[in-house]
Design a protein around this motif. Structure first.
Motif, PDB file in Angstrom:
ATOM      1  N   VAL A   1       0.837  -1.190   0.000  1.00 22.04           N
ATOM      2  CA  VAL A   1       0.000   0.000   0.000  1.00 22.04           C
ATOM      3  C   VAL A   1       0.872   1.241   0.000  1.00 22.04           C
ATOM      4  O   VAL A   1       1.954   1.257   0.578  1.00 22.04           O
ATOM      5  N   GLY A   2       0.409   2.311  -0.655  1.00 22.42           N
ATOM      6  CA  GLY A   2       1.108   3.587  -0.630  1.00 22.42           C
ATOM      7  C   GLY A   2       0.982   4.186   0.764  1.00 22.42           C
ATOM      8  O   GLY A   2       0.124   5.011   1.024  1.00 22.42           O
ATOM      9  N   VAL A   3       1.873   3.779   1.662  1.00 26.86           N
ATOM     10  CA  VAL A   3       1.703   4.106   3.072  1.00 26.86           C
ATOM     11  C   VAL A   3       1.792   5.598   3.352  1.00 26.86           C
ATOM     12  O   VAL A   3       1.127   6.106   4.254  1.00 26.86           O
ATOM     13  N   ALA A   4       2.612   6.306   2.594  1.00 30.67           N
ATOM     14  CA  ALA A   4       2.773   7.730   2.885  1.00 30.67           C
ATOM     15  C   ALA A   4       1.473   8.492   2.676  1.00 30.67           C
ATOM     16  O   ALA A   4       1.190   9.465   3.360  1.00 30.67           O
ATOM     17  N   ALA A   5       0.667   8.043   1.733  1.00 33.57           N
ATOM     18  CA  ALA A   5      -0.590   8.727   1.442  1.00 33.57           C
ATOM     19  C   ALA A   5      -1.757   8.143   2.224  1.00 33.57           C
ATOM     20  O   ALA A   5      -2.846   8.686   2.219  1.00 33.57           O
ATOM     21  N   GLY A   6      -1.536   7.011   2.876  1.00 35.95           N
ATOM     22  CA  GLY A   6      -2.599   6.374   3.622  1.00 35.95           C
ATOM     23  C   GLY A   6      -3.694   5.835   2.721  1.00 35.95           C
ATOM     24  O   GLY A   6      -4.869   5.809   3.075  1.00 35.95           O
ATOM     25  N   LEU A   7      -3.327   5.357   1.517  1.00 35.94           N
ATOM     26  CA  LEU A   7      -4.313   4.896   0.558  1.00 35.94           C
ATOM     27  C   LEU A   7      -4.432   3.379   0.589  1.00 35.94           C
ATOM     28  O   LEU A   7      -3.476   2.675   0.877  1.00 35.94           O
ATOM     29  N   GLY A   8      -5.616   2.887   0.264  1.00 34.62           N
ATOM     30  CA  GLY A   8      -5.840   1.459   0.309  1.00 34.62           C
ATOM     31  C   GLY A   8      -5.632   0.753  -1.008  1.00 34.62           C
ATOM     32  O   GLY A   8      -5.704  -0.464  -1.061  1.00 34.62           O
ATOM     33  N   ALA A   9      -5.407   1.479  -2.092  1.00 32.83           N
ATOM     34  CA  ALA A   9      -5.252   0.831  -3.385  1.00 32.83           C
ATOM     35  C   ALA A   9      -3.910   0.120  -3.476  1.00 32.83           C
ATOM     36  O   ALA A   9      -2.889   0.661  -3.077  1.00 32.83           O
ATOM     37  N   PRO A  10      -3.876  -1.114  -4.006  1.00 30.76           N
ATOM     38  CA  PRO A  10      -2.610  -1.831  -4.110  1.00 30.76           C
ATOM     39  C   PRO A  10      -1.736  -1.268  -5.216  1.00 30.76           C
ATOM     40  O   PRO A  10      -2.221  -0.805  -6.237  1.00 30.76           O
ATOM     41  N   VAL A  11      -0.423  -1.324  -5.012  1.00 31.40           N
ATOM     42  CA  VAL A  11       0.531  -0.901  -6.031  1.00 31.40           C
ATOM     43  C   VAL A  11       1.701  -1.870  -6.031  1.00 31.40           C
ATOM     44  O   VAL A  11       1.960  -2.539  -5.051  1.00 31.40           O
ATOM     45  N   TRP A  12       2.409  -1.950  -7.145  1.00 31.92           N
ATOM     46  CA  TRP A  12       3.500  -2.888  -7.302  1.00 31.92           C
ATOM     47  C   TRP A  12       4.807  -2.198  -6.909  1.00 31.92           C
ATOM     48  O   TRP A  12       5.290  -1.317  -7.606  1.00 31.92           O
ATOM     49  N   LEU A  13       5.381  -2.621  -5.791  1.00 31.14           N
ATOM     50  CA  LEU A  13       6.562  -1.943  -5.268  1.00 31.14           C
ATOM     51  C   LEU A  13       7.863  -2.663  -5.574  1.00 31.14           C
ATOM     52  O   LEU A  13       8.903  -2.028  -5.645  1.00 31.14           O
TER      53      LEU A  13
ATOM     54  N   ARG B   1       8.661   9.164   9.130  1.00 31.03           N
ATOM     55  CA  ARG B   1       9.289   9.424  10.432  1.00 31.03           C
ATOM     56  C   ARG B   1      10.083   8.228  10.969  1.00 31.03           C
ATOM     57  O   ARG B   1      10.067   7.932  12.161  1.00 31.03           O
ATOM     58  N   ASN B   2      10.804   7.589  10.046  1.00 40.13           N
ATOM     59  CA  ASN B   2      11.661   6.484  10.480  1.00 40.13           C
ATOM     60  C   ASN B   2      13.105   6.925  10.690  1.00 40.13           C
ATOM     61  O   ASN B   2      13.984   6.107  10.946  1.00 40.13           O
ATOM     62  N   GLY B   3      13.348   8.238  10.573  1.00 38.05           N
ATOM     63  CA  GLY B   3      14.681   8.777  10.778  1.00 38.05           C
ATOM     64  C   GLY B   3      15.529   8.844   9.525  1.00 38.05           C
ATOM     65  O   GLY B   3      16.664   9.326   9.572  1.00 38.05           O
ATOM     66  N   CYS B   4      15.004   8.354   8.388  1.00 41.45           N
ATOM     67  CA  CYS B   4      15.748   8.358   7.122  1.00 41.45           C
ATOM     68  C   CYS B   4      14.949   9.097   6.053  1.00 41.45           C
ATOM     69  O   CYS B   4      13.715   9.041   6.042  1.00 41.45           O
ATOM     70  N   ASP B   5      15.649   9.766   5.148  1.00 43.84           N
ATOM     71  CA  ASP B   5      14.953  10.443   4.066  1.00 43.84           C
ATOM     72  C   ASP B   5      14.466   9.426   3.046  1.00 43.84           C
ATOM     73  O   ASP B   5      14.927   8.285   2.987  1.00 43.84           O
ATOM     74  N   THR B   6      13.515   9.839   2.221  1.00 44.14           N
ATOM     75  CA  THR B   6      12.863   8.933   1.285  1.00 44.14           C
ATOM     76  C   THR B   6      13.836   8.339   0.276  1.00 44.14           C
ATOM     77  O   THR B   6      13.721   7.158  -0.084  1.00 44.14           O
ATOM     78  N   ARG B   7      14.812   9.134  -0.193  1.00 43.84           N
ATOM     79  CA  ARG B   7      15.760   8.610  -1.176  1.00 43.84           C
ATOM     80  C   ARG B   7      16.478   7.384  -0.634  1.00 43.84           C
ATOM     81  O   ARG B   7      16.566   6.349  -1.313  1.00 43.84           O
ATOM     82  N   ASN B   8      16.992   7.471   0.581  1.00 40.39           N
ATOM     83  CA  ASN B   8      17.708   6.333   1.144  1.00 40.39           C
ATOM     84  C   ASN B   8      16.776   5.172   1.465  1.00 40.39           C
ATOM     85  O   ASN B   8      17.170   4.007   1.359  1.00 40.39           O
ATOM     86  N   ASP B   9      15.528   5.474   1.831  1.00 40.00           N
ATOM     87  CA  ASP B   9      14.551   4.405   2.025  1.00 40.00           C
ATOM     88  C   ASP B   9      14.376   3.591   0.741  1.00 40.00           C
ATOM     89  O   ASP B   9      14.330   2.357   0.764  1.00 40.00           O
ATOM     90  N   VAL B  10      14.260   4.280  -0.393  1.00 38.06           N
ATOM     91  CA  VAL B  10      14.047   3.592  -1.669  1.00 38.06           C
ATOM     92  C   VAL B  10      15.301   2.844  -2.107  1.00 38.06           C
ATOM     93  O   VAL B  10      15.215   1.723  -2.629  1.00 38.06           O
ATOM     94  N   LEU B  11      16.470   3.437  -1.893  1.00 35.14           N
ATOM     95  CA  LEU B  11      17.704   2.735  -2.234  1.00 35.14           C
ATOM     96  C   LEU B  11      17.828   1.435  -1.438  1.00 35.14           C
ATOM     97  O   LEU B  11      18.192   0.392  -1.988  1.00 35.14           O
TER      98      LEU B  11
ATOM     99  N   ASN C   1       6.662  11.628  -1.986  1.00 32.62           N
ATOM    100  CA  ASN C   1       7.476  10.726  -1.175  1.00 32.62           C
ATOM    101  C   ASN C   1       6.845   9.355  -0.993  1.00 32.62           C
ATOM    102  O   ASN C   1       7.331   8.540  -0.203  1.00 32.62           O
ATOM    103  N   ASP C   2       5.777   9.085  -1.718  1.00 35.28           N
ATOM    104  CA  ASP C   2       5.084   7.809  -1.584  1.00 35.28           C
ATOM    105  C   ASP C   2       5.906   6.706  -2.254  1.00 35.28           C
ATOM    106  O   ASP C   2       6.179   6.769  -3.452  1.00 35.28           O
ATOM    107  N   PRO C   3       6.299   5.668  -1.517  1.00 36.90           N
ATOM    108  CA  PRO C   3       7.086   4.587  -2.118  1.00 36.90           C
ATOM    109  C   PRO C   3       6.363   3.889  -3.255  1.00 36.90           C
ATOM    110  O   PRO C   3       7.002   3.275  -4.114  1.00 36.90           O
TER     111      PRO C   3
END
Length: 219
Positions: A6-18, A68-78, A150-152
């Motif tokens: 789920v696109g957790v940053a947006a709080g949406l329920g639609a599935p997406v392929w991550l 709010r996991n202490g890391c910026d989105t770029r490093n989260d995705v990497l 910033n939505d993964p």
């Protein structure tokens, strides 16, 4: 089978392929395809709005720590998309120093190294921010635009040159050179746009319909 999150940053329920690697290497299931087609049917088709007023800053701080996991989105995705990742211990395991990307856009393997070569791996907004701006996002709140940026669900680590070639293109003007990834790419574009209520042009709708129609379904 594609990995559905789920696109957790947006709080949406639609599935997406991550999981880009799984999507590039395996055909979609019948359920994946049905979900993508259902999303496609919900997309409003109309003309592109003017780009007037668009600035990157309209979508908030670059690579904010929205979860709010202490890391910026770029490093989260990497960390999500690269293999054999090494992390900077001085950043509490946040900053990615090295890793290996199996790029879904070009089907090549890229050795990532933080520093002068960092731009060889870039984080792509699958739905480009400028494209989103012209198809509904300019009417959003600042908070929703920041969440979208910033939505993964809408982010992929990819080959830098391919990302630059894509620019702000939509599915009508740019598709991954790796034809094996185009099905997953079209499904991702469709489900993210549907989840956020963004519209598509007729040419874009035609392109998404064509690529989804070419999807190979797993047995």
């Amino acid at each position: 089978m594609l990995v559905l999150l789920v696109g957790v940053a947006a709080g949406l329920g639609a599935p997406v392929w991550l999981d880009a690697r799984a999507a590039a290497q395996h055909p979609v299931t019948a359920a994946d395809l049905a979900a993508g087609r259902a999303a496609l049917d919900t997309l409003e088709v109309k003309g592109r709005a003017p780009r007037t007023g668009y600035e990157r800053e309209e979508f908030g701080q670059r690579w904010a720590d929205v979860d709010r996991n202490g890391c910026d989105t770029r490093n989260d995705v990497l960390r999500r998309d690269l293999d054999d990742v090494t992390l900077d211990p001085a950043t509490r395991g946040c900053v990615v120093l090295t890793g290996t990307l199996t790029d879904p856009y070009t089907d090549t393997v890229i050795a990532f190294e933080r520093g002068e070569r960092s731009s060889e791996v870039q984080i792509d907004h699958v739905i480009a921010l400028a494209d989103a701006w012209q198809k509904g996002a300019q009417g959003w709140s600042d908070e929703r635009r920041t969440a979208f940026a910033n939505d993964p669900a809408n982010l992929l680590a990819v080959d830098g040159s391919a990302n630059q070639s894509k620019g702000a293109g939509d599915a009508a003007t740019w598709l991954p050179p790796n034809r094996g990834y185009r099905c997953a790419y079209a499904l991702r574009q469709t489900t993210v746009k549907a989840a956020y209520g963004l519209w598509v042009t007729q040419a874009e709708h035609d392109a998404l319909t064509r690529e989804i129609g070419r999807c190979v379904v797993a047995d």
